[in-house]
Design an enzyme around this catalytic site. Sequence first.
Site, short mmCIF file in Angstrom:
data_model
loop_
_atom_site.label_atom_id
_atom_site.label_comp_id
_atom_site.label_asym_id
_atom_site.label_seq_id
_atom_site.Cartn_x
_atom_site.Cartn_y
_atom_site.Cartn_z
N ALA A 32 40.27 24.99 41.24
CA ALA A 32 39.29 24.85 40.11
C ALA A 32 39.54 26.09 39.02
O ALA A 32 38.48 26.62 38.88
CB ALA A 32 37.89 24.88 40.81
N HIS A 37 41.44 33.32 36.76
CA HIS A 37 42.72 33.00 37.77
C HIS A 37 43.89 33.41 36.89
O HIS A 37 45.00 33.95 37.24
CB HIS A 37 42.70 31.59 38.31
N GLY A 148 41.62 39.72 42.14
CA GLY A 148 40.78 40.01 41.06
C GLY A 148 39.61 41.09 41.61
O GLY A 148 39.19 40.95 42.50
N LYS A 150 36.71 40.83 40.61
CA LYS A 150 35.41 40.15 40.62
C LYS A 150 34.91 40.01 42.07
O LYS A 150 33.83 40.15 42.60
CB LYS A 150 35.90 38.77 40.07
N ASP A 151 35.94 39.95 43.14
CA ASP A 151 35.72 39.86 44.53
C ASP A 151 36.24 41.22 45.09
O ASP A 151 37.17 41.46 45.74
CB ASP A 151 36.58 38.84 45.24
N GLN A 154 36.73 42.24 48.77
CA GLN A 154 37.78 41.39 49.02
C GLN A 154 39.23 41.97 48.88
O GLN A 154 39.94 42.20 49.97
CB GLN A 154 37.79 39.82 48.72
N SER A 186 33.92 32.06 37.27
CA SER A 186 33.96 31.73 38.74
C SER A 186 33.94 30.24 38.95
O SER A 186 33.51 29.63 37.94
CB SER A 186 32.83 32.06 39.35
P1 AMP Z 1 39.13 32.26 44.19
O1 AMP Z 1 39.82 30.83 43.83
O2 AMP Z 1 37.72 32.21 43.85
O3 AMP Z 1 39.40 32.47 45.66
O4 AMP Z 1 39.75 33.53 43.38
C1 AMP Z 1 41.35 33.62 43.54
C2 AMP Z 1 41.35 35.09 43.13
O5 AMP Z 1 41.26 35.10 41.54
C3 AMP Z 1 40.77 36.18 43.70
O6 AMP Z 1 41.67 37.15 43.79
C4 AMP Z 1 39.62 36.32 42.89
O7 AMP Z 1 38.95 37.65 42.88
C5 AMP Z 1 40.17 36.21 41.54
N1 AMP Z 1 39.14 35.95 40.47
C6 AMP Z 1 38.20 34.67 40.49
N2 AMP Z 1 37.41 34.92 39.51
C7 AMP Z 1 37.80 35.88 38.64
C8 AMP Z 1 37.55 36.64 37.53
N3 AMP Z 1 36.50 36.12 36.67
N4 AMP Z 1 38.23 37.64 36.79
C9 AMP Z 1 39.44 38.01 37.62
N5 AMP Z 1 39.86 37.50 38.72
C10 AMP Z 1 38.94 36.51 39.20
#
Ligand code: AMP
Length: 280
Positions: A32, A37, A148, A150-151, A154, A186
């Site tokens: 998604a 990303h 990111g 953002k987390d 993590q 997100s």
């Molecule tokens: P996810 O698909 O939510 O597991 O995120 C995958 C990677 O993308 C993780 O390292 C997240 O921290 C990063 N990520 C998600 N949203 C953002 C954002 N708004 N800004 C920067 N990195 C992000």
Amino acid sequence: MILLRTPSEVSDLVDKQRQSGRQIGFVPTMGALHNGHISLVKESVNQNDFTIVSVFVNPTQFNNADDLINYPRTEEADIALLESSGCDAVFFPAARDIYPAGEKSENFEFHGLENRMEGKFRPGHFDGVATVVKRFLEIIRPHRAYFGEKDFQQLRIIQELVKDLELEVEIVPVPIIREADGLAMSSRNTRLTQAMREESVKILKILQEAGVFMKNHTIEETKKFVEERFGNTELKLEYFEIADEETLQPVSDKESSGKLRGFVAAFAGEIRLIDNISLN
Ligand code: AMP
């Protein structure tokens, strides 16, 4: 862009890239995909010769069954977005290839990084994250992997995992990418109602106000201020924490600490959103 479905396809490709002396960048995602990303992907494309993105909704990191079922899955759109971002290969594994012995997490110890905030409110979450990231790093063996801010918790935990296991990969942090109105991007944002989407803008606003407020107030007063501000919204605050960026331990005296960050989790209706901001 190459589509990969099995770990052996990935290993064959990675072996060839390594033999040609190419540097490999890896971006783990749950799909998604959005511009948050893509900012990780672009950073990897800039710093490496070959970029692999994984798209896998990891069952073991969900502590809420509904959240897992309702997590958006948009494979075709993800492929189109990755094609246009310069990504070289995308890996869509099957759960049985990631978890050959069944969908279970390993148990990890991250020296206290995992006990509060997301770790406290999402029991088992970081064991699931670390399990899947470790598995991907074994399969892909990248030179660099991108996470990111953002987390943020993590990211710190993955840095600790790599240190503890002495893995030869550089973890590269990437700043938060936001919508024009400030909401952190997100995958879950697509599930917000119109009313909650508008309300969720207040998360960053309150964090920014907290940064200003904290200049002339104590940590305790700032936490109370944030709780009151959330109380005046339709958002339901789960936690607000002011913690040291390195240790992620809560801070009570802002003068005696290093870099501080404000961390928030709040519900906008059914949807749980997280964000964070540097406070000094
Ligand atoms: P996810 O698909 O939510 O597991 O995120 C995958 C990677 O993308 C993780 O390292 C997240 O921290 C990063 N990520 C998600 N949203 C953002 C954002 N708004 N800004 C920067 N990195 C992000």
